[in-house]
Design an enzyme around this catalytic site. Sequence first.
Site, mmCIF file in Angstrom:
data_model
loop_
_atom_site.group_PDB
_atom_site.id
_atom_site.type_symbol
_atom_site.label_atom_id
_atom_site.label_comp_id
_atom_site.label_asym_id
_atom_site.label_seq_id
_atom_site.Cartn_x
_atom_site.Cartn_y
_atom_site.Cartn_z
ATOM 1 N N GLY A 289 0.802 -1.222 0.000
ATOM 2 C CA GLY A 289 0.000 0.000 0.000
ATOM 3 C C GLY A 289 0.828 1.263 0.000
ATOM 4 N N HIS A 292 5.091 0.554 -3.749
ATOM 5 C CA HIS A 292 6.240 -0.276 -4.113
ATOM 6 C C HIS A 292 5.918 -1.275 -5.221
ATOM 7 C CE1 HIS A 292 8.278 1.599 -0.849
ATOM 8 N NE2 HIS A 292 7.513 1.055 0.080
ATOM 9 N N GLU A 316 2.894 -14.898 -15.898
ATOM 10 C CA GLU A 316 2.441 -16.258 -15.640
ATOM 11 C C GLU A 316 1.278 -16.255 -14.653
ATOM 12 O OE1 GLU A 316 4.167 -20.388 -13.664
ATOM 13 O OE2 GLU A 316 5.544 -18.878 -14.410
#
Length: 541
Positions: A289, A292, A316
């Site tokens: 949050g 990052h 994937e």
Amino acid sequence: MDDLQELQSYVASANEAIEINLVRPGKSPGSAEYIDEEPFHPNFTYEIFGQDEAIFGYKGLDIKLTFRAYDLRPALEVRFKDKFKPIGETEAMDVEGPLRKFLPESAFGKNQAFVEGELVADESVSEWKPPGVQLTSYRHEGKKYEIWQSNLVDPKARSIFENGKILIPMNIEGGTCQELEGEDMDWTLERWKVFFLYEVTSSHRAPYVLTGFATSYRIWVFPTPQFLSQINANSSTGPLYPTDVYPPPTAPPHPSSEPPTFDAVKYSPLKAPSRERISQFVILPPFQGRSHGSRLYNCLMRTFRADPYVVEVTVEDPNENFDDLRDWCDIAYLRTDPDFAALSVPTELPPDALKPDGPAPADLILAPATVDALRRKHRVAPRQFARVAEMHLLSKIPRLHRSAARISRKEKSSHPMDRVFFFWRLLVKTRIYAQNADQMADMEREERLEKVEAAMENVLGEYEEKLEGAERRRTRMRDAGEDEEMAEAEPAAGQRRKRVVEDDEETDEENGEGQGKQEGRLTVEDRGKRTKSEEKRVRTV
């Protein structure tokens, strides 16, 4: 009943019993400092303790899993108040046994004294650096962060990955760990890139704290002339393949009597046409949050785009949360390209193109050559680019005109924006039908129309939700004076919707993502009541 209740009292939730934290040497020698005041719990443990995520045989079970903050060296301590006494073949579960498949042997039999003593007693910690090369750094909320890249051939990077690999199944639904042992592993390990995100406190005795990590691996693709000419166009140092055999994508082919030569001695599989596939993507819970995830994703994409041999970037098995992050990051990045930003839906089409018994005029709404050139330029998988382009085109239509009630006259609607919305819907429906054509082949025409229309409405709702989130982030980042492309992707709280089409990734390698999966299954999925395998089948947290 009393016996059953007594047995139930010995059942513990594995997710609640396991407490995870990071620790590093304190500011003074001989002291320890926990990164978070409160430990965090895993999201999933069924890969370790079974589908019920339950541990039988203990009361007051407390499993403390502590990682050294910079290299993830683990220490495991198991405590309990009471252990079930065996009755016949019924006995307490072996807690450590299932964990041994995911943790090194050195992690077991530890206690708090070890964690706060030997685990952090590293005299050289102030000199420690992450493995590989530093790709970038940034500041957020007054703290510095660095992103480093290595591969699994590097013993230091491999050690960090092995130490922390249990965090993959604990935080990624369906997450699996690579097999890093066996013969002829060097090429396999070299294919795997690993990216480490660190919080850096230069003034601290132990400056590096792992914040998150991601992995990707390289998939060789057949070197078609189109791919080889694309690689030549990608290269900033000049053509990498003979231009008389593989001319630029926009140039006419030039016949040559001399076939391209092949030097087996100089050949490297890492310098061949490839797809880069993002496999695992984790931001540790104490750091979520805070932008990052987007920072790390954007750094990965910049790295892949800088490699001329990467013709496409895929993901994937992404889940809904990662799809959101990816969509928001991709649309912010692509909008910096004037050619993408200029994409638009026409207000009119030739009458002959709109005959009821004719094919959908998707190619006249959005030129395939333009789309393909932009997609290849930015190395985006076909379906992902189509979705982001559709969102971008929708953002140019005022909300007032995004109503099916306004387009009852279809292409003859009086307002140009209503006609644009009608054509936009045709574009999206064409894609939905194409990706589900096999499933709908045996359906009656009316049923097909109903399925596609329902899917269309759900896609519209999804796109509007994401565009609103993108606008909120743009405003927030502008107010904070930060780059919009770095904005964190956070799904709106409590906003779940029914989906008629489950938009999986590409159906095969040719389309870019996924292997052996049917894309866009026409089944109603209640996002509020997903199974665990549906909830976070992604490579992110």
